[in-house]
Design a protein around this motif. Sequence first.
Motif, short mmCIF file in Angstrom:
data_model
loop_
_atom_site.label_atom_id
_atom_site.label_comp_id
_atom_site.label_asym_id
_atom_site.label_seq_id
_atom_site.Cartn_x
_atom_site.Cartn_y
_atom_site.Cartn_z
N LYS A 101 -19.01 -30.32 -9.11
CA LYS A 101 -18.27 -31.45 -9.67
C LYS A 101 -17.55 -32.19 -8.54
CE LYS A 101 -17.35 -28.98 -14.00
NZ LYS A 101 -16.28 -28.47 -14.90
N PRO A 102 -17.15 -33.47 -8.78
CA PRO A 102 -16.39 -34.19 -7.75
C PRO A 102 -15.13 -33.47 -7.30
CG PRO A 102 -17.16 -35.71 -9.43
CD PRO A 102 -17.49 -34.34 -9.94
N GLU A 103 -14.57 -32.64 -8.18
CA GLU A 103 -13.36 -31.90 -7.83
C GLU A 103 -13.60 -30.97 -6.65
OE1 GLU A 103 -9.36 -30.93 -7.98
OE2 GLU A 103 -10.47 -32.57 -8.91
N ASP A 104 -14.86 -30.53 -6.44
CA ASP A 104 -15.17 -29.70 -5.27
C ASP A 104 -14.74 -30.40 -3.99
OD1 ASP A 104 -16.33 -27.91 -7.01
OD2 ASP A 104 -18.40 -28.40 -6.47
N THR A 105 -15.01 -31.69 -3.91
CA THR A 105 -14.67 -32.45 -2.70
C THR A 105 -13.16 -32.52 -2.52
OG1 THR A 105 -16.69 -33.77 -2.84
CG2 THR A 105 -14.87 -34.70 -1.57
N ARG A 106 -12.44 -32.75 -3.60
CA ARG A 106 -10.97 -32.81 -3.49
C ARG A 106 -10.41 -31.46 -3.03
NH1 ARG A 106 -12.16 -35.47 -8.48
NH2 ARG A 106 -11.85 -37.73 -8.28
N VAL A 107 -10.92 -30.38 -3.60
CA VAL A 107 -10.46 -29.05 -3.20
C VAL A 107 -10.78 -28.80 -1.73
CG1 VAL A 107 -10.79 -26.57 -3.55
CG2 VAL A 107 -10.62 -28.09 -5.53
N ALA A 108 -11.98 -29.21 -1.30
CA ALA A 108 -12.38 -29.01 0.09
C ALA A 108 -11.45 -29.74 1.05
CB ALA A 108 -13.82 -29.48 0.29
N VAL A 109 -11.07 -30.97 0.72
CA VAL A 109 -10.17 -31.72 1.59
C VAL A 109 -8.82 -31.03 1.68
CG1 VAL A 109 -8.98 -33.91 1.96
CG2 VAL A 109 -11.34 -33.90 1.13
N ARG A 110 -8.33 -30.54 0.56
CA ARG A 110 -7.04 -29.82 0.59
C ARG A 110 -7.13 -28.58 1.47
NH1 ARG A 110 -7.33 -29.87 -5.57
NH2 ARG A 110 -6.98 -32.06 -6.08
N GLU A 111 -8.24 -27.85 1.37
CA GLU A 111 -8.41 -26.65 2.20
C GLU A 111 -8.50 -27.01 3.68
OE1 GLU A 111 -8.33 -23.39 1.24
OE2 GLU A 111 -7.63 -24.29 -0.63
N LEU A 112 -9.20 -28.09 3.98
CA LEU A 112 -9.32 -28.52 5.38
C LEU A 112 -7.96 -28.92 5.95
CD1 LEU A 112 -12.63 -30.56 5.13
CD2 LEU A 112 -12.28 -28.48 6.49
N LYS A 113 -7.15 -29.55 5.14
CA LYS A 113 -5.81 -29.93 5.62
C LYS A 113 -4.96 -28.69 5.88
CE LYS A 113 -3.83 -33.67 4.08
NZ LYS A 113 -3.22 -34.68 3.19
N LYS A 114 -5.13 -27.65 5.05
CA LYS A 114 -4.41 -26.40 5.30
C LYS A 114 -4.82 -25.79 6.65
CE LYS A 114 -4.00 -25.05 0.41
NZ LYS A 114 -4.45 -24.06 -0.60
N LEU A 115 -6.09 -25.96 7.01
CA LEU A 115 -6.60 -25.42 8.27
C LEU A 115 -6.26 -26.30 9.47
CD1 LEU A 115 -10.18 -24.31 7.11
CD2 LEU A 115 -8.20 -22.83 7.53
N GLY A 116 -5.65 -27.45 9.21
CA GLY A 116 -5.30 -28.36 10.30
C GLY A 116 -6.48 -29.11 10.86
N SER A 117 -7.47 -29.39 10.01
CA SER A 117 -8.66 -30.11 10.48
C SER A 117 -8.28 -31.48 11.01
CB SER A 117 -9.66 -30.26 9.33
OG SER A 117 -10.79 -30.98 9.75
N PRO A 118 -8.74 -31.84 12.23
CA PRO A 118 -8.39 -33.13 12.81
C PRO A 118 -9.31 -34.27 12.37
CG PRO A 118 -9.67 -31.89 14.38
CD PRO A 118 -9.51 -31.00 13.17
N LEU A 119 -10.40 -33.92 11.68
CA LEU A 119 -11.40 -34.91 11.29
C LEU A 119 -12.23 -34.36 10.14
CD1 LEU A 119 -13.07 -37.57 11.92
CD2 LEU A 119 -14.52 -36.12 13.36
N ILE A 120 -12.57 -35.24 9.20
CA ILE A 120 -13.46 -34.87 8.10
C ILE A 120 -14.70 -35.76 8.18
CG2 ILE A 120 -13.76 -34.75 5.60
CD1 ILE A 120 -10.70 -34.36 5.41
N VAL A 121 -15.87 -35.13 8.24
CA VAL A 121 -17.13 -35.87 8.24
C VAL A 121 -17.65 -35.91 6.82
CG1 VAL A 121 -19.42 -36.12 9.25
CG2 VAL A 121 -17.59 -35.02 10.57
N SER A 122 -17.87 -37.11 6.31
CA SER A 122 -18.37 -37.31 4.96
C SER A 122 -19.86 -37.62 5.01
CB SER A 122 -17.62 -38.47 4.29
OG SER A 122 -18.28 -38.88 3.11
N PHE A 123 -20.67 -36.82 4.33
CA PHE A 123 -22.10 -37.10 4.18
C PHE A 123 -22.32 -37.50 2.73
CE2 PHE A 123 -21.70 -34.11 7.66
CZ PHE A 123 -22.57 -34.62 8.63
N GLY A 124 -22.44 -38.80 2.49
CA GLY A 124 -22.59 -39.31 1.13
C GLY A 124 -22.57 -40.82 1.16
N GLY A 125 -22.15 -41.41 0.05
CA GLY A 125 -22.03 -42.86 -0.03
C GLY A 125 -20.58 -43.28 -0.14
N ASP A 126 -20.36 -44.50 -0.62
CA ASP A 126 -19.00 -45.01 -0.77
C ASP A 126 -18.17 -44.13 -1.70
OD1 ASP A 126 -19.43 -47.23 0.90
OD2 ASP A 126 -20.25 -48.41 -0.76
#
Length: 334
Positions: free
Chosen positions: A94-119
């Motif tokens: 579900k789209p919520e997977d992406t939202r959860v993933a971004v939250r997890e990446l921010k917890k890890l201190g990710s400096p960049l998120i690469v999006s593979f998809g469309g707008d």
Amino acid sequence: MTSFFGRTPLSGPVGLIINPIAGTDLRRLTSTAAFMDNNMKVRLARSVVGGMVGVGIKEFAVMPDYLGIYRSLIDSLSSTGIEISPLDMEAEGKPEDTRVAVRELKKLGSPLIVSFGGDGTVRIIAEESGDTPILPISTGTNNTIPYFTEGTVAGLAAGYFLKGLVEPDRALVRAKKLVIEVNGKEEGIGLVEVSMTNYPFKGAAMIDVSRVLDSVISIANPGGIGVSSVGGMITSLGMSSRSALRIVFGGSKKVRAVVFPGVVKEVGIERFELVPVGAEIELMRGQYIEADGERLFHVAENDRVTVEVSKDGPFLIDVPSILNEVTSRGIALL
């Protein structure tokens, strides 16, 4: 931006979010849009990773997905010495997977998120990303924001930024965003456009431009497709321009635009106007709100729907600007 970004290398795992359904929806039945299978997504992700590895970026975290694309990517990189691991989350498709993933990446201190998809994928990431930059790579249908480019080149450019070799004001562009409110309550955002439609039923993809009643367009791209293309045939507006374009559809004036790959239509326009950043526009009544090429939610007959044009959208990696800076300053000369 100065306090958040610096010229020293940025640390933390680079986030990889691969939309498993991008480039596969039913719009392939009504247009000549290309199909992007899982193997192609893995190969593209490997190219982006390879570009970053070329300048010493070797730590990555990838969103799990129900189709197992992430496992194929991890397996394909297992013997390269790259540190890549799945995020600690359950994928539900579900789209919520992406939202959860971004939250997890921010917890890890990710400096960049690469999006593979469309707008639409970039939009969902931007709902949660805050000041974390996004590198948008095209694998979807509506691709006004994502780069349709060789992945290694995009990864290399992002790597130069992560290494602190190109300043943020040369490496990043801040997009506008369109904030959707229903009866005074925020219900979502759009990055390219937000439209009121007369679709009577639920569906993931917005198909027929003739059903669009009223639009606010942040990025009007004459070289794009969909509602952005309609706006772009009236005036051209970039990501960071200080205006948006409001179009009320259905009049006697006609605009010829690319509405989908392989499909050109004459679209009726009643009126249009430029609106400045900070403006709030009340959309005419309709049935479904659409944003960035996808239907979002139903609205009732008496709901008041407004769209605010905000300058505080996501930070995006500007690949051409970074590469031009690298060339002009001789950064690649060893």
